[in-house]
Motif scaffolding. Structure first.
Motif, PDB file in Angstrom:
ATOM      1  N   MET A 194      15.096 -11.126 -66.703  1.00 41.24           N
ATOM      2  CA  MET A 194      14.037 -12.061 -66.921  1.00 41.24           C
ATOM      3  C   MET A 194      14.529 -13.486 -66.786  1.00 41.24           C
ATOM      4  N   ASN A 195      15.826 -13.687 -67.024  1.00 44.54           N
ATOM      5  CA  ASN A 195      16.344 -15.040 -66.900  1.00 44.54           C
ATOM      6  C   ASN A 195      16.338 -15.522 -65.450  1.00 44.54           C
ATOM      7  N   LEU A 196      16.554 -14.632 -64.514  1.00 42.11           N
ATOM      8  CA  LEU A 196      16.472 -15.037 -63.112  1.00 42.11           C
ATOM      9  C   LEU A 196      15.070 -15.529 -62.802  1.00 42.11           C
ATOM     10  N   LEU A 197      14.074 -14.836 -63.293  1.00 43.51           N
ATOM     11  CA  LEU A 197      12.681 -15.234 -63.096  1.00 43.51           C
ATOM     12  C   LEU A 197      12.422 -16.606 -63.708  1.00 43.51           C
ATOM     13  N   ARG A 198      12.933 -16.842 -64.909  1.00 43.99           N
ATOM     14  CA  ARG A 198      12.691 -18.111 -65.603  1.00 43.99           C
ATOM     15  C   ARG A 198      13.547 -19.257 -65.071  1.00 43.99           C
ATOM     16  N   GLU A 199      14.828 -18.984 -64.880  1.00 42.60           N
ATOM     17  CA  GLU A 199      15.771 -20.047 -64.530  1.00 42.60           C
ATOM     18  C   GLU A 199      15.838 -20.339 -63.031  1.00 42.60           C
ATOM     19  N   HIS A 200      15.589 -19.327 -62.220  1.00 46.91           N
ATOM     20  CA  HIS A 200      15.710 -19.484 -60.767  1.00 46.91           C
ATOM     21  C   HIS A 200      14.559 -18.757 -60.074  1.00 46.91           C
ATOM     22  N   PRO A 201      13.326 -19.236 -60.269  1.00 42.62           N
ATOM     23  CA  PRO A 201      12.170 -18.522 -59.722  1.00 42.62           C
ATOM     24  C   PRO A 201      12.223 -18.353 -58.200  1.00 42.62           C
ATOM     25  N   GLU A 202      12.815 -19.314 -57.496  1.00 43.69           N
ATOM     26  CA  GLU A 202      12.902 -19.185 -56.041  1.00 43.69           C
ATOM     27  C   GLU A 202      13.821 -18.035 -55.649  1.00 43.69           C
ATOM     28  N   ALA A 203      14.897 -17.831 -56.367  1.00 43.73           N
ATOM     29  CA  ALA A 203      15.799 -16.712 -56.098  1.00 43.73           C
ATOM     30  C   ALA A 203      15.131 -15.388 -56.462  1.00 43.73           C
ATOM     31  N   PHE A 204      14.340 -15.391 -57.534  1.00 42.72           N
ATOM     32  CA  PHE A 204      13.613 -14.184 -57.921  1.00 42.72           C
ATOM     33  C   PHE A 204      12.632 -13.787 -56.827  1.00 42.72           C
ATOM     34  N   GLU A 205      11.913 -14.769 -56.283  1.00 41.60           N
ATOM     35  CA  GLU A 205      10.961 -14.486 -55.206  1.00 41.60           C
ATOM     36  C   GLU A 205      11.685 -13.983 -53.958  1.00 41.60           C
ATOM     37  N   GLU A 206      12.845 -14.538 -53.681  1.00 41.95           N
ATOM     38  CA  GLU A 206      13.632 -14.065 -52.538  1.00 41.95           C
ATOM     39  C   GLU A 206      14.062 -12.611 -52.740  1.00 41.95           C
ATOM     40  N   ALA A 207      14.474 -12.287 -53.944  1.00 41.38           N
ATOM     41  CA  ALA A 207      14.876 -10.909 -54.256  1.00 41.38           C
ATOM     42  C   ALA A 207      13.694  -9.957 -54.099  1.00 41.38           C
ATOM     43  N   LYS A 208      12.502 -10.413 -54.513  1.00 41.26           N
ATOM     44  CA  LYS A 208      11.302  -9.584 -54.331  1.00 41.26           C
ATOM     45  C   LYS A 208      11.024  -9.352 -52.844  1.00 41.26           C
ATOM     46  N   ARG A 209      11.271 -10.368 -52.029  1.00 42.56           N
ATOM     47  CA  ARG A 209      11.056 -10.209 -50.578  1.00 42.56           C
ATOM     48  C   ARG A 209      12.024  -9.174 -49.991  1.00 42.56           C
ATOM     49  N   TYR A 210      13.248  -9.134 -50.483  1.00 41.16           N
ATOM     50  CA  TYR A 210      14.201  -8.107 -50.020  1.00 41.16           C
ATOM     51  C   TYR A 210      13.660  -6.712 -50.316  1.00 41.16           C
ATOM     52  N   GLU A 211      13.131  -6.544 -51.535  1.00 35.90           N
ATOM     53  CA  GLU A 211      12.561  -5.241 -51.882  1.00 35.90           C
ATOM     54  C   GLU A 211      11.395  -4.893 -50.963  1.00 35.90           C
TER      55      GLU A 211
END
Length: 91
Positions: A1-18
């Motif tokens: 959850m910290n990735l989502l909160r602290e680095h939302p752009e990286a979280f969105e990138e990770a979702k795109r990989y999935e």
């Protein structure tokens, strides 16, 4: 959850990989049981945080007092199983 909160752009990138993996017939998720899309749902975030707090409380309740640190409180104690730093921010 910290990735989502602290680095939302990286979280969105990770979702795109999935999503990209699924779109190309190779289902991939960062977590064994659920996708990042599922993890980001408000009710799931609340459950994860609740579980974490319960786990921390169990650890605190089992902790024996440190005779060498008589002023230590559960809030200031460092748990032996805690990582040295945030795995989200310290790659």
């Amino acid at each position: 959850m910290n990735l989502l909160r602290e680095h939302p752009e990286a979280f969105e990138e990770a979702k795109r990989y999935e999503k990209n993996a699924v779109d190309h017939g190779s289902p991939f998720t960062w977590s064994d049981r659920e996708s990042l899309e599922e993890l980001a749902r408000p009710e799931r975030i609340a459950q994860i945080e609740s579980d974490f707090l319960k786990r921390q409380e169990r650890l605190r309740s089992r902790r024996r007092p440190n005779a060498l640190r008589p002023d230590e409180t559960p809030e200031t104690a460092v748990f032996e199983d805690e990582p040295a730093g945030c795995l989200v921010c310290h790659k």
